[in-house]
Design a protein around this motif. Structure first.
Motif, PDB file in Angstrom:
ATOM      1  N   MET A  67      46.808  30.490  36.912  1.00 51.45           N
ATOM      2  CA  MET A  67      47.548  31.739  36.686  1.00 51.45           C
ATOM      3  C   MET A  67      46.619  32.859  36.255  1.00 51.45           C
ATOM      4  O   MET A  67      46.751  34.012  36.701  1.00 51.45           O
ATOM      5  CB  MET A  67      48.640  31.502  35.641  1.00 51.45           C
ATOM      6  CG  MET A  67      49.764  30.574  36.111  1.00 51.45           C
ATOM      7  SD  MET A  67      50.974  30.212  34.827  1.00 51.45           S
ATOM      8  CE  MET A  67      51.571  31.858  34.458  1.00 51.45           C
ATOM      9  N   MET A  68      45.635  32.552  35.400  1.00 50.14           N
ATOM     10  CA  MET A  68      44.681  33.577  34.959  1.00 50.14           C
ATOM     11  C   MET A  68      43.821  34.058  36.122  1.00 50.14           C
ATOM     12  O   MET A  68      43.566  35.260  36.271  1.00 50.14           O
ATOM     13  CB  MET A  68      43.796  33.012  33.841  1.00 50.14           C
ATOM     14  CG  MET A  68      44.542  32.713  32.555  1.00 50.14           C
ATOM     15  SD  MET A  68      43.489  31.984  31.303  1.00 50.14           S
ATOM     16  CE  MET A  68      42.335  33.314  31.038  1.00 50.14           C
ATOM     17  N   GLN A  69      43.374  33.143  36.991  1.00 50.07           N
ATOM     18  CA  GLN A  69      42.580  33.546  38.157  1.00 50.07           C
ATOM     19  C   GLN A  69      43.388  34.405  39.107  1.00 50.07           C
ATOM     20  O   GLN A  69      42.901  35.383  39.670  1.00 50.07           O
ATOM     21  CB  GLN A  69      42.056  32.308  38.883  1.00 50.07           C
ATOM     22  CG  GLN A  69      40.998  31.540  38.111  1.00 50.07           C
ATOM     23  CD  GLN A  69      40.519  30.318  38.859  1.00 50.07           C
ATOM     24  OE1 GLN A  69      41.043  29.995  39.919  1.00 50.07           O
ATOM     25  NE2 GLN A  69      39.530  29.623  38.293  1.00 50.07           N
ATOM     26  N   GLN A  70      44.685  34.052  39.286  1.00 50.46           N
ATOM     27  CA  GLN A  70      45.542  34.863  40.146  1.00 50.46           C
ATOM     28  C   GLN A  70      45.702  36.268  39.583  1.00 50.46           C
ATOM     29  O   GLN A  70      45.689  37.268  40.315  1.00 50.46           O
ATOM     30  CB  GLN A  70      46.919  34.191  40.296  1.00 50.46           C
ATOM     31  CG  GLN A  70      46.908  32.909  41.105  1.00 50.46           C
ATOM     32  CD  GLN A  70      46.627  33.168  42.582  1.00 50.46           C
ATOM     33  OE1 GLN A  70      46.815  34.264  43.062  1.00 50.46           O
ATOM     34  NE2 GLN A  70      46.173  32.145  43.283  1.00 50.46           N
ATOM     35  N   ALA A  71      45.832  36.364  38.261  1.00 47.04           N
ATOM     36  CA  ALA A  71      45.970  37.679  37.634  1.00 47.04           C
ATOM     37  C   ALA A  71      44.702  38.504  37.816  1.00 47.04           C
ATOM     38  O   ALA A  71      44.748  39.705  38.124  1.00 47.04           O
ATOM     39  CB  ALA A  71      46.305  37.514  36.154  1.00 47.04           C
ATOM     40  N   GLU A  72      43.526  37.878  37.612  1.00 48.45           N
ATOM     41  CA  GLU A  72      42.270  38.601  37.805  1.00 48.45           C
ATOM     42  C   GLU A  72      42.097  39.020  39.259  1.00 48.45           C
ATOM     43  O   GLU A  72      41.611  40.120  39.549  1.00 48.45           O
ATOM     44  CB  GLU A  72      41.097  37.715  37.377  1.00 48.45           C
ATOM     45  CG  GLU A  72      41.062  37.441  35.882  1.00 48.45           C
ATOM     46  CD  GLU A  72      39.905  36.535  35.505  1.00 48.45           C
ATOM     47  OE1 GLU A  72      39.181  36.097  36.429  1.00 48.45           O
ATOM     48  OE2 GLU A  72      39.711  36.277  34.297  1.00 48.45           O
ATOM     49  N   LEU A  73      42.493  38.158  40.207  1.00 48.23           N
ATOM     50  CA  LEU A  73      42.383  38.509  41.624  1.00 48.23           C
ATOM     51  C   LEU A  73      43.277  39.691  41.973  1.00 48.23           C
ATOM     52  O   LEU A  73      42.882  40.591  42.724  1.00 48.23           O
ATOM     53  CB  LEU A  73      42.751  37.285  42.478  1.00 48.23           C
ATOM     54  CG  LEU A  73      42.659  37.461  44.004  1.00 48.23           C
ATOM     55  CD1 LEU A  73      41.242  37.839  44.399  1.00 48.23           C
ATOM     56  CD2 LEU A  73      43.085  36.191  44.712  1.00 48.23           C
ATOM     57  N   GLN A  74      44.492  39.712  41.429  1.00 53.08           N
ATOM     58  CA  GLN A  74      45.381  40.851  41.679  1.00 53.08           C
ATOM     59  C   GLN A  74      44.797  42.139  41.113  1.00 53.08           C
ATOM     60  O   GLN A  74      44.881  43.214  41.713  1.00 53.08           O
ATOM     61  CB  GLN A  74      46.763  40.573  41.055  1.00 53.08           C
ATOM     62  CG  GLN A  74      47.547  39.466  41.743  1.00 53.08           C
ATOM     63  CD  GLN A  74      47.902  39.824  43.168  1.00 53.08           C
ATOM     64  OE1 GLN A  74      48.045  40.996  43.501  1.00 53.08           O
ATOM     65  NE2 GLN A  74      48.016  38.804  44.019  1.00 53.08           N
ATOM     66  N   THR A  75      44.173  42.050  39.926  1.00 54.94           N
ATOM     67  CA  THR A  75      43.536  43.236  39.332  1.00 54.94           C
ATOM     68  C   THR A  75      42.402  43.743  40.216  1.00 54.94           C
ATOM     69  O   THR A  75      42.260  44.953  40.451  1.00 54.94           O
ATOM     70  CB  THR A  75      42.990  42.887  37.937  1.00 54.94           C
ATOM     71  OG1 THR A  75      44.070  42.439  37.105  1.00 54.94           O
ATOM     72  CG2 THR A  75      42.344  44.111  37.288  1.00 54.94           C
ATOM     73  N   LEU A  76      41.587  42.810  40.714  1.00 59.44           N
ATOM     74  CA  LEU A  76      40.478  43.198  41.587  1.00 59.44           C
ATOM     75  C   LEU A  76      40.987  43.839  42.872  1.00 59.44           C
ATOM     76  O   LEU A  76      40.449  44.846  43.343  1.00 59.44           O
ATOM     77  CB  LEU A  76      39.637  41.958  41.916  1.00 59.44           C
ATOM     78  CG  LEU A  76      38.416  42.182  42.832  1.00 59.44           C
ATOM     79  CD1 LEU A  76      37.468  43.187  42.203  1.00 59.44           C
ATOM     80  CD2 LEU A  76      37.711  40.864  43.100  1.00 59.44           C
TER      81      LEU A  76
END
Length: 243
Positions: A42-51
């Motif tokens: 979930m944290m990686q998905q959030a960072e990917l969406q931010t990027l």
């Protein structure tokens, strides 16, 4: 009657099965591991969406925001420095194109010639090729019969090919320049020829880069009288391209 009994443990309480304890411990450990993996995903998905949002914003605005969001731009640089590098390279290229002067934007001169006829000179033992224009761009070059006149000085790519059909043991051509009060050979090409007339075909190709001056006259000379060569545009040709 058969009664089941459980071996008492300490203090008179039933003893727990060791296999059951191990199974419960493994089940709890697996559940904990799955929960941590889910949280990391979930944290990686959030960072990917931010990027992705940062990249989309940069594509719309053409660069980093000027409204004080330096932290988000720094995060993008840390996560994906190649995005910033690509943007900087594109920006520099656009700036270089923007400062080109009209003189730099004009098209470079190009001239491609094909043969229309040949003339043999017995006294000087040479054969000359008369050219016609197949492709021309710009006004820096002009074909005049057997020669090419240079009207615009600069660095040129010069190429020449002659397709011979001759049983003479060697054939070739010489490309020369006349100008600046002198005459010089730019390059020459020599090929061995088969003695069998049915197989006596060979092409001679040469090319080079030269600094030509305004008023220079270029010519192609075959140092053989009555030389036999192909007048096809794909076999014999002469060309110049300003670099």
């Amino acid at each position: 009657l058969v009664s089941s009994s459980v071996a008492p443990g300490r203090h008179g309480r039933p003893a727990r099965d060791p296999a059951l304890s191990v199974a419960l411990w493994l089940s709890w450990g697996a559940s904990w591991g799955l929960w941590r993996c889910a949280m990391a995903l979930m944290m990686q998905q959030a960072e990917l969406q931010t990027l992705r949002r940062e990249v989309s914003r940069l594509q719309r605005t053409g660069g980093p925001s000027r409204r004080g969001d330096g932290q988000a731009w720094q995060s993008l640089w840390e996560q994906s420095p190649e995005v910033l590098e690509a943007w900087e390279n594109g920006e520099q290229s656009r700036r270089r194109r923007a400062v080109l002067t009209p003189k730099q934007r004009k098209k470079h001169s190009v001239l491609h010639l094909v043969p229309v006829n040949i003339t043999s000179k017995e006294d000087s033992d040479v054969t000359e090729v008369m050219w016609q224009t197949a492709l021309r761009r710009g006004r820096g070059l002009e074909a005049r019969g057997y020669v090419v006149r240079v009207w615009e000085a600069g660095i040129y790519l010069l190429y020449s090919q002659v397709l011979f059909h001759d049983v003479t043991f060697t054939m070739g051509q010489v490309v020369s320049r006349e100008g600046q009060g002198r005459e010089e050979t730019l390059f020459r090409c020599v090929r061995s020829m088969p003695s069998n007339p049915a197989r006596a075909y060979n092409s001679c190709y040469s090319a080079g880069v030269f600094h030509l001056y305004q008023g220079d006259i270029l010519s192609v000379i075959i140092p053989r009288a009555r030389a036999k060569l192909s007048l096809s545009p794909h076999g014999t040709f002469l060309g110049l391209v300003k670099l």
